[in-house]
Scaffold this active site. Structure first.
Site, PDB file in Angstrom:
ATOM      1  CE1 TYR A 173      11.603  -6.435   2.563  1.00 46.53           C
ATOM      2  CE2 TYR A 173       9.688  -5.515   3.320  1.00 46.53           C
ATOM      3  CZ  TYR A 173      10.286  -6.444   2.677  1.00 46.53           C
ATOM      4  OH  TYR A 173       9.802  -7.589   2.219  1.00 46.53           O
ATOM      5  NE  ARG A 182      12.711  -9.060  -3.141  1.00 49.88           N
ATOM      6  CZ  ARG A 182      12.329  -9.448  -2.017  1.00 49.88           C
ATOM      7  NH1 ARG A 182      12.842 -10.585  -1.278  1.00 49.88           N
ATOM      8  NH2 ARG A 182      11.442  -8.953  -1.294  1.00 49.88           N
ATOM      9  CE1 TYR A 217       1.911  -9.777   2.084  1.00 51.17           C
ATOM     10  CE2 TYR A 217       3.606  -8.622   2.511  1.00 51.17           C
ATOM     11  CZ  TYR A 217       2.843  -9.563   2.630  1.00 51.17           C
ATOM     12  OH  TYR A 217       3.352 -10.579   3.489  1.00 51.17           O
ATOM     13  NE  ARG A 259       3.128 -15.344   2.184  1.00 55.94           N
ATOM     14  CZ  ARG A 259       3.287 -14.072   2.813  1.00 55.94           C
ATOM     15  NH1 ARG A 259       4.294 -14.091   3.646  1.00 55.94           N
ATOM     16  NH2 ARG A 259       2.574 -12.868   2.611  1.00 55.94           N
ATOM     17  CD  GLU A 318      10.928 -12.851   8.449  1.00 57.21           C
ATOM     18  OE1 GLU A 318      10.344 -12.007   8.574  1.00 57.21           O
ATOM     19  OE2 GLU A 318      11.664 -13.397   7.611  1.00 57.21           O
TER      20      GLU A 318
HETATM   21  C1  3EB Z   1       6.014 -11.063   5.334  1.00 55.59           C
HETATM   22  O1  3EB Z   1       5.239 -12.146   5.428  1.00 55.59           O
HETATM   23  C2  3EB Z   1       7.116 -11.075   6.344  1.00 55.59           C
HETATM   24  O2  3EB Z   1      10.889  -9.508   1.262  1.00 55.59           O
HETATM   25  O3  3EB Z   1      12.030 -11.409   0.854  1.00 55.59           O
HETATM   26  C3  3EB Z   1       9.159 -12.911   4.855  1.00 55.59           C
HETATM   27  C4  3EB Z   1       9.887 -13.295   3.987  1.00 55.59           C
HETATM   28  C5  3EB Z   1       9.123 -11.246   4.646  1.00 55.59           C
HETATM   29  C6  3EB Z   1      10.782 -12.879   2.958  1.00 55.59           C
HETATM   30  C7  3EB Z   1      11.040 -10.752   1.499  1.00 55.59           C
HETATM   31  C8  3EB Z   1       9.767 -10.642   3.606  1.00 55.59           C
HETATM   32  C9  3EB Z   1      10.232 -11.311   2.584  1.00 55.59           C
HETATM   33  O4  3EB Z   1       5.956 -10.282   4.670  1.00 55.59           O
HETATM   34  C10 3EB Z   1       8.478 -10.239   5.800  1.00 55.59           C
END
Ligand code: 3EB
Length: 333
Positions: free
Chosen positions: A155, A162, A214, A227, A326
């Protein structure tokens, strides 16, 4: 023109004239029947079985349904759709909307990081050159998403690839997104997207740190997504949402509590958008890591959702090992 969202086109500002109504629904009809309609922009068949369809609007998603749910997702527009392909990229367009998909075999692309970079370069190049040049929403499905330790986790490598693909085209306004692990063909990277002729408005969640911020502990390259995206028709396209508060995963080992926390996050996104609760026009996809958790997840859905909300449960891995569930989806109207 008619349809439930037609009035939106007269919307709040004058620039929406070219955006037709878009509807997303889960369907029981065979792909063939849905594809016969010239208003069909995309058909996503869950489970991934069978030969790849020749129609560029049809994509087989390698995530199995967890029993009983409708086997296909159909995107339809209040317009005539045309479609085609160009190398590994397949596209369809109509009414100011565009569906684009890419499937790459990592074995031919030098691993997951290079494959992800290439997929995003191809996708952005294609979308940018089209009239529907505003990327809104992307889904990413890769296999063995949690394999590899530390920064070698697949990941994390995907996130780096990406980001490189997006940076190559100087993309800084991230789309809403989902990234999920599949158990289908080894090395299959599938990326599909919705773009539009008008920009959307990205939305963040005050309960959560923005993914691109992050901290380092989650990997060398923070995930590039928003989001949620308020689409140019004012529908909300919601990214994969899990039990993340701030930047940390919560409720380790408790799928029911993770689902409850996920709904708290989803509720905040709706509230921030001024939208009421999910309804019959809010199709949701629920990704479940362990098949045996399906009953607990269904119980959580029953606690939080009107029974009219269309849901499908799909078997897939969440991008952090400790996350068990999720949810992504749409809120129209
Ligand atoms: C998170 O909140 C959960 O890497 O495109 C959610 C939606 C998550 C998209 C992405 C990852 C992705 O981090 C993981």
């Amino acid at each position: 023109m008619h349809g439930p969202h037609a009035a939106r086109r007269q919307g709040r500002h004058g620039t929406l004239g070219e955006i037709a109504a878009l509807q997303v629904s889960y369907r029981d009809e065979p792909a063939q029947v849905l594809l016969e309609r010239t208003s069909t922009l995309a058909v996503l068949s869950f489970g991934g079985a069978g030969a790849p369809g020749s129609d560029p609007r049809h994509l087989r998603v390698p995530l199995p349904l967890l029993a009983g749910d409708l086997p296909r997702e159909c995107w339809s527009v209040d317009a005539e759709v045309s479609s085609g392909s160009c190398g590994e990229l397949r596209w369809a367009t109509g009414g100011g909307w565009r569906f684009a998909s890419i499937e790459l075999d990592e074995a031919c692309a030098d691993g997951i990081e290079a494959a992800s970079k290439r997929a995003y370069q191809l996708l952005i190049e294609h979308v940018r050159a089209s009239p529907e040049c505003h990327l809104q929403r992307v889904w990413n499905y890769l296999d063995a998403i949690n394999a590899g330790a530390g920064d070698a986790e697949r990941y994390r490598l995907f996130c780096s690839g990406r980001a490189q693909g997006l940076a190559a085209h100087a993309v800084t306004r991230y789309p809403a997104a989902t990234a999920i692990g599949h158990h289908g063909p080894r090395g299959l990277l599938q990326v599909y997207a919705l773009s539009a002729a008008e920009p959307g408005v990205a939305l963040e969640n005050p309960r959560q740190v923005s993914a691109w911020k992050y901290p380092r502990e989650y990997g060398p390259t923070a995930p590039s997504f928003a989001r949620a995206m308020r689409l140019p028709n004012f529908a909300l396209a919601i990214s994969g949402t899990a039990a993340v508060i701030g930047h940390a995963s919560h409720h380790h080992g408790d799928v029911g509590a993770q689902a409850d926390e996920t709904f708290a996050n989803l509720g905040m996104l709706l509230e921030r958008s001024g939208l009421p609760a999910f309804d019959a026009e809010s199709p949701l996809k629920v990704y479940v890591r362990h098949r045996e958790d399906a009953p607990a997840v269904r119980a959580a859905l029953a606690r939080h959702l009107d029974p009219a909300v269309p849901c499908v449960l799909l078997h897939g891995d969440i991008c952090r090992k400790e996350l068990l569930v999720e949810i992504d989806g749409w809120r129209f109207g």
